[in-house]
Structure formats: C-alpha cells, structure tokens
Design a protein around this motif. Structure first.
Motif, PDB file in Angstrom:
ATOM      1  N   ALA A 192      37.213  39.781  36.456  1.00 56.58           N
ATOM      2  CA  ALA A 192      36.377  39.895  35.261  1.00 56.58           C
ATOM      3  C   ALA A 192      35.128  40.714  35.587  1.00 56.58           C
ATOM      4  O   ALA A 192      34.441  40.437  36.580  1.00 56.58           O
ATOM      5  CB  ALA A 192      35.980  38.504  34.776  1.00 56.58           C
ATOM      6  N   PRO A 193      34.816  41.734  34.767  1.00 57.89           N
ATOM      7  CA  PRO A 193      33.599  42.507  35.016  1.00 57.89           C
ATOM      8  C   PRO A 193      32.355  41.610  34.950  1.00 57.89           C
ATOM      9  O   PRO A 193      32.303  40.688  34.133  1.00 57.89           O
ATOM     10  CB  PRO A 193      33.565  43.521  33.868  1.00 57.89           C
ATOM     11  CG  PRO A 193      34.939  43.562  33.314  1.00 57.89           C
ATOM     12  CD  PRO A 193      35.576  42.248  33.612  1.00 57.89           C
ATOM     13  N   THR A 194      31.399  41.882  35.828  1.00 53.12           N
ATOM     14  CA  THR A 194      30.174  41.079  35.849  1.00 53.12           C
ATOM     15  C   THR A 194      28.993  41.849  35.270  1.00 53.12           C
ATOM     16  O   THR A 194      27.849  41.457  35.427  1.00 53.12           O
ATOM     17  CB  THR A 194      29.824  40.659  37.292  1.00 53.12           C
ATOM     18  OG1 THR A 194      29.760  41.853  38.094  1.00 53.12           O
ATOM     19  CG2 THR A 194      30.860  39.722  37.865  1.00 53.12           C
ATOM     20  N   SER A 195      29.288  42.988  34.640  1.00 59.02           N
ATOM     21  CA  SER A 195      28.222  43.794  34.056  1.00 59.02           C
ATOM     22  C   SER A 195      28.699  44.253  32.690  1.00 59.02           C
ATOM     23  O   SER A 195      29.901  44.483  32.492  1.00 59.02           O
ATOM     24  CB  SER A 195      27.951  45.009  34.953  1.00 59.02           C
ATOM     25  OG  SER A 195      27.179  45.964  34.265  1.00 59.02           O
ATOM     26  N   SER A 214      38.971  45.999  30.600  1.00 60.77           N
ATOM     27  CA  SER A 214      39.091  44.891  29.646  1.00 60.77           C
ATOM     28  C   SER A 214      38.211  43.767  30.181  1.00 60.77           C
ATOM     29  O   SER A 214      37.671  43.871  31.289  1.00 60.77           O
ATOM     30  CB  SER A 214      40.549  44.432  29.564  1.00 60.77           C
ATOM     31  OG  SER A 214      40.882  43.678  30.712  1.00 60.77           O
ATOM     32  N   PRO A 215      38.067  42.675  29.427  1.00 64.62           N
ATOM     33  CA  PRO A 215      37.257  41.557  29.933  1.00 64.62           C
ATOM     34  C   PRO A 215      37.833  40.917  31.198  1.00 64.62           C
ATOM     35  O   PRO A 215      37.172  40.090  31.828  1.00 64.62           O
ATOM     36  CB  PRO A 215      37.265  40.555  28.762  1.00 64.62           C
ATOM     37  CG  PRO A 215      37.511  41.402  27.551  1.00 64.62           C
ATOM     38  CD  PRO A 215      38.442  42.489  28.010  1.00 64.62           C
ATOM     39  N   SER A 216      39.045  41.300  31.598  1.00 64.20           N
ATOM     40  CA  SER A 216      39.602  40.706  32.819  1.00 64.20           C
ATOM     41  C   SER A 216      39.973  41.742  33.889  1.00 64.20           C
ATOM     42  O   SER A 216      40.479  41.378  34.945  1.00 64.20           O
ATOM     43  CB  SER A 216      40.832  39.861  32.474  1.00 64.20           C
ATOM     44  OG  SER A 216      41.786  40.675  31.827  1.00 64.20           O
ATOM     45  N   VAL A 217      39.756  43.022  33.609  1.00 63.90           N
ATOM     46  CA  VAL A 217      40.137  44.059  34.582  1.00 63.90           C
ATOM     47  C   VAL A 217      38.945  44.966  34.889  1.00 63.90           C
ATOM     48  O   VAL A 217      38.324  45.529  33.986  1.00 63.90           O
ATOM     49  CB  VAL A 217      41.334  44.899  34.081  1.00 63.90           C
ATOM     50  CG1 VAL A 217      41.639  46.044  35.048  1.00 63.90           C
ATOM     51  CG2 VAL A 217      42.572  44.027  33.906  1.00 63.90           C
ATOM     52  N   THR A 218      38.645  45.098  36.182  1.00 63.66           N
ATOM     53  CA  THR A 218      37.554  45.955  36.643  1.00 63.66           C
ATOM     54  C   THR A 218      38.143  47.243  37.220  1.00 63.66           C
ATOM     55  O   THR A 218      39.187  47.222  37.867  1.00 63.66           O
ATOM     56  CB  THR A 218      36.738  45.229  37.730  1.00 63.66           C
ATOM     57  OG1 THR A 218      36.332  43.953  37.239  1.00 63.66           O
ATOM     58  CG2 THR A 218      35.502  46.015  38.106  1.00 63.66           C
ATOM     59  N   ARG A 219      37.467  48.367  36.963  1.00 65.08           N
ATOM     60  CA  ARG A 219      37.872  49.661  37.514  1.00 65.08           C
ATOM     61  C   ARG A 219      36.730  50.140  38.404  1.00 65.08           C
ATOM     62  O   ARG A 219      35.587  50.243  37.945  1.00 65.08           O
ATOM     63  CB  ARG A 219      38.105  50.646  36.370  1.00 65.08           C
ATOM     64  CG  ARG A 219      38.466  52.055  36.799  1.00 65.08           C
ATOM     65  CD  ARG A 219      39.819  52.093  37.428  1.00 65.08           C
ATOM     66  NE  ARG A 219      40.352  53.447  37.563  1.00 65.08           N
ATOM     67  CZ  ARG A 219      41.220  53.789  38.516  1.00 65.08           C
ATOM     68  NH1 ARG A 219      41.637  52.905  39.401  1.00 65.08           N
ATOM     69  NH2 ARG A 219      41.695  55.020  38.568  1.00 65.08           N
ATOM     70  N   LEU A 220      37.029  50.409  39.657  1.00 69.93           N
ATOM     71  CA  LEU A 220      35.980  50.817  40.597  1.00 69.93           C
ATOM     72  C   LEU A 220      36.391  52.102  41.318  1.00 69.93           C
ATOM     73  O   LEU A 220      37.583  52.374  41.493  1.00 69.93           O
ATOM     74  CB  LEU A 220      35.772  49.713  41.642  1.00 69.93           C
ATOM     75  CG  LEU A 220      35.579  48.306  41.085  1.00 69.93           C
ATOM     76  CD1 LEU A 220      36.779  47.438  41.428  1.00 69.93           C
ATOM     77  CD2 LEU A 220      34.308  47.688  41.611  1.00 69.93           C
ATOM     78  N   TYR A 221      35.395  52.860  41.687  1.00 68.52           N
ATOM     79  CA  TYR A 221      35.647  54.084  42.455  1.00 68.52           C
ATOM     80  C   TYR A 221      34.595  54.195  43.537  1.00 68.52           C
ATOM     81  O   TYR A 221      33.455  53.757  43.360  1.00 68.52           O
ATOM     82  CB  TYR A 221      35.489  55.335  41.585  1.00 68.52           C
ATOM     83  CG  TYR A 221      36.368  55.441  40.375  1.00 68.52           C
ATOM     84  CD1 TYR A 221      37.624  56.044  40.437  1.00 68.52           C
ATOM     85  CD2 TYR A 221      35.925  54.990  39.135  1.00 68.52           C
ATOM     86  CE1 TYR A 221      38.419  56.188  39.306  1.00 68.52           C
ATOM     87  CE2 TYR A 221      36.715  55.116  37.992  1.00 68.52           C
ATOM     88  CZ  TYR A 221      37.955  55.718  38.089  1.00 68.52           C
ATOM     89  OH  TYR A 221      38.733  55.861  36.958  1.00 68.52           O
TER      90      TYR A 221
END
Ligand code: FAD
Ligand code: DHB
Length: 393
Positions: A192-195, A214-221
């Motif tokens: 879940a994203p925290t921001s 989405s409210p349950s998937v974070t995308r990071l680079y």
C-alpha cells in the motif's frame, strides 16, 4: 481489405487515434503485433496530465479512470535530507491523474470493440508500400498468413522499435538523439502506498522515484547503470536501496511487499523530423522518446493524435490538406518543449557519473531554486501538469 486509415500499433497513440476518428465516422483498422492480454498487462507509464485526462473523458473513455485513478494535487521533491512540496494545483489550478498506461489501453480497447471497431491483435506489420502514391498498402502477418491492407493514410503509432519510421527513406528524415549514462530499475510491489503524492528523490547515491498504481500497489524506480541486470538484485537488496534513497530521516517510510515485477528501462532522448512522409504520419514513441523523469511519454503520444485526428477529419470531410500539412510542425513545437522539460528534470535529479564538484553544487542549487522560489516552482508545475494543447493551424 481496404480502410481509410491503417493504424500500426495498439498503444495509447494508435488506440486513441482510432477512437477519435471513429467518433467522426472515419474507418480505421488497428494492427498490433502482440496479443490483447500482453498489451493490457504491460506495465509502463503512470501519470496523465490534466489535459490528457480531459481528452480521455471527452473521448468517452474516462469513466473507469475517474472511478479508480488517483487525482494528485502535488508532487514532492526530496533532496538534501528534506521533502519539498510542489503544489501543482495551487500554482496552476490543475491536477494530474495517476492511472496506469495499461489501464488506459484496456479502456480504449474495450470501447473500440464495443463500438464494433477493428483491432487485429497478433498482426505484425512487415512492410509499408506505395507511400508515394495515394493508395498506400500495409503488409502484415496474422495467424501465420500474409495479408495486405490498402488505405488512404497510414498512422505509424508503433513505438520506437516499429516499422513505420524505418520504412521512410532515411534521407527524408533527420534524427536528433541523446543518450544518458544511466537507466532506471523499475519495481512493482504489492504494497500500500504510504504517500498521496509522487516523490522525486535526489539522493547522493542517485535518483529514486516513488509512485503507485492503486491503493494496494506501489511503483518504484531508482537510477542504475544502463547494463544493470535486474535479476542480480535480491528483493532484500532492492528494498534496502529504496529505503536508503527515499527516506530522508523526517519519519516518512515506505511499505514493503511482494515484488511483482522488476525491469531495467533504458533512457534516451530521440526526435525525428518531420513526423510525416507523404501519406505516413508518425505519432508517439515512433517519432520521439523523452527520458521518463517528467512522466511525459504517454502524454506526448496522446497529444500527437489530438492534432492528427482533426487534421484527418478535415481532409476526409472537406478535402482540406492544411491540417495534415501543418501536423509535423504543430507537434514538434510541443515535442521540443517537453523534451527540454524532461531533460531538465532528468539532469536535476540524477547523479551524473562524470560531474565535478562544481557541477554537483550547481545541481543542488537548481533543486533548491525549484523548491524555494515560487516562480521556479510554478514553471515546474506548469510543465508537469502539461502545456495547453496547441490550436490547429
Ligand atoms: P507504444 O505504447 O509503444 O505502442 C506501440 C505499439 O506498436 C506496441 O503495442 C507494439 O507492440 C506495436 N508494434 C510495434 N511494431 C509493430 C509492428 N511491426 N506491427 C504491429 N504492431 C507493432 N513513460 C513514462 O512517462 N513513464 C514511464 O514510467 C514509462 N515507462 C516505460 C517503460 C518501458 C519499458 C517503455 C518501453 C516505455 C516507457 N514509457 C514510460 C514511455 C511510454 O510508455 C511511451 O511513451 C508510450 O507507450 C508511447 O505510446 P505509443 O502509443 O506511442 O507507443
Ligand atoms: C511514473 C513514471 C514516471 O516516469 C514518472 O515521472 C512518474 C511516475 C510511474 O510509472 O508511475
């Protein structure tokens, strides 16, 4: 088989063009080399400019975006151990929409098929012929069989590695290109994203970006070497690097979760001029690539076809070629402004492998200026939420 506009590629550019032309009664066939499932699940861009979201709504494909997309009114610049909010909405009156490119593609495909549109998946274009005449032809392979499609115009929406651009005699195009000595390692995580804003972080070890799907998937680079092997990174090592680069010590922390995907995306700048050859029009990544730091690739693709569609309508309805004749010039003005913004964001936020101490200090001052000076922040915000769409010539 014959159609008015043969569209090569079922990405955002090709599908949106098909949707916009269908609304004006113009017949198209979309040819896509991959399967429907593949293009609907390929994770790529995630940010829609204000105007792109409005265009999808106006085209009748905004309902799911408005229900499930995440409208953001700010972004965060993290550097020198602190977070700095860029108030997009306060500075420009506009928000951005965080909604995955694959969701945009799903929505466009569903609408086109519901309206009886012709999209052929697993149809690989091999050659384009007759561009100098008025009945160009596209040759493609479908289910192992060769086919041909005759048309009035071809829209080359087949991305950077497509066949459209390479079908143009090379002396008819000028290529502008720049490479970067780094790439992005992208991670998709069930966490879940925290921001509620995207975080663009300049850490001394390099850039990192915190985004979401989405409210349950974070995308990071995070910034890596162009030849980095994503498989050489264990999950624990990836999370350690992301914690290090994103958490500035002010208490904000990121959530971990199962890693669904990891990949390395190369980074380049590329523009071809002009974006037309006779009856072939290039749109989206087929004509230009920007480095991803400004979140502009999908938005530029959507902007191109919003210029191309009315130009084609004008030709079919009134025999008026002026929109088609100015297509390339109108698009390239935006392309170069967006290229400049993307390059500026990229250079401001990445560790430059060959930078001397002087250049490092300048980069810090550039970030400080963007965060502290309202006119600089407004400039960033105006470009980030998207430049207004140009009026057709
Ligand atoms: P595409 O979406 O590439 O669509 C082109 C289509 O043409 C593809 O479906 C392809 O299969 C098809 N095609 C190609 N050749 C043929 C052929 N011969 N016959 C038939 N079909 C063909 N941008 C961002 O802003 N943020 C990001 O995080 C980001 N991540 C990215 C990650 C990757 C791996 C890539 C490649 C791009 C990323 N981008 C990102 C850029 C953004 O996704 C593109 O700018 C956007 O997809 C452009 O849309 P398009 O419609 O022009 O091309
Ligand atoms: C995303 C990608 C970008 O290049 C960017 O600048 C912001 C967000 C994303 O994939 O969510």
């Amino acid at each position: 088989k014959r159609t008015q506009v043969a569209i090569i590629g079922a990405g955002p550019a090709g599908l949106m063009l098909s949707q916009l032309l269908a609304a004006r009664g113009i017949d198209t066939v979309v040819l896509e080399r991959h399967s429907r499932d593949y293009v609907e699940s390929r994770i790529r861009a995630g940010v829609l400019e204000h105007q792109s979201a409005a265009a999808l709504r106006a085209a009748g494909v905004g309902a799911r975006m408005d229900a499930q997309g995440m409208a953001h009114s700010s972004i965060d610049l993290a550097f020198a151990g602190a977070h700095h909010r860029i108030d997009l909405e306060g500075l420009t009156g506009k928000k951005i929409m965080v909604y995955g490119q694959h969701e945009v593609v799903k929505d466009l495909i569903a609408q086109r098929l519901a309206d009886g549109g012709d999209i052929r998946f697993e149809a690989e274009v091999n050659a384009i012929e007759g561009l100098d005449g008025d009945q160009p032809k596209v040759r493609y392979t479908h289910n192992g069989q060769p086919h041909e499609l005759v048309c009035d115009f071809i829209a080359g929406c087949d991305g950077y590695h497509g066949v459209s651009r390479t079908s143009v005699p090379s002396n008819a195009l000028k290529v502008y290109e720049h490479r970067y000595p780094y790439a992005w390692l992208g991670v998709l995580a069930e966490a879940a994203p925290t921001s509620d804003e995207l975080v663009y972080a300049r850490h001394e070890t390099g850039f990192a970006l915190y985004s979401m799907r989405s409210p349950s998937v974070t995308r990071l680079y995070f910034q890596c070497r162009p030849d980095e092997d994503p498989e050489a990174w264990s999950d624990a090592a990836l999370w350690a690097e992301l914690h290090r680069r994103l958490e500035t010590g002010d208490g904000w922390t990121i959530n971990e979760g199962p890693i669904l995907q990891k990949n390395v995306a190369p980074m380049r700048s590329f523009v071809v001029e002009p974006m037309r050859y006779q009856r072939l029009f290039l749109a989206g990544d087929a004509a230009h690539i920007v480095p991803p730091t400004g979140a502009k690739g999908m938005n530029l693709a959507l902007a191109d076809v919003q210029v191309l569609a009315p130009a084609l309508v004008r030709w079919f309805e009134a025999g008026d070629p002026r929109g088609l004749d100015s297509y390339s010039e109108v698009c390239l003005k935006r392309v170069w402004r967006v290229q400049r913004f993307s390059v500026w964001m990229t250079r401001m936020l990445h560790a430059q492998p060959d930078a001397d101490a002087f250049e490092e200090r300048l980069q810090q001052a550039e970030l400080a200026s963007a965060a502290a000076c309202e006119s600089a922040a407004r400039h960033l915000a105006e470009n980030y939420v998207g430049l207004p769409l140009e009026a057709p010539a």
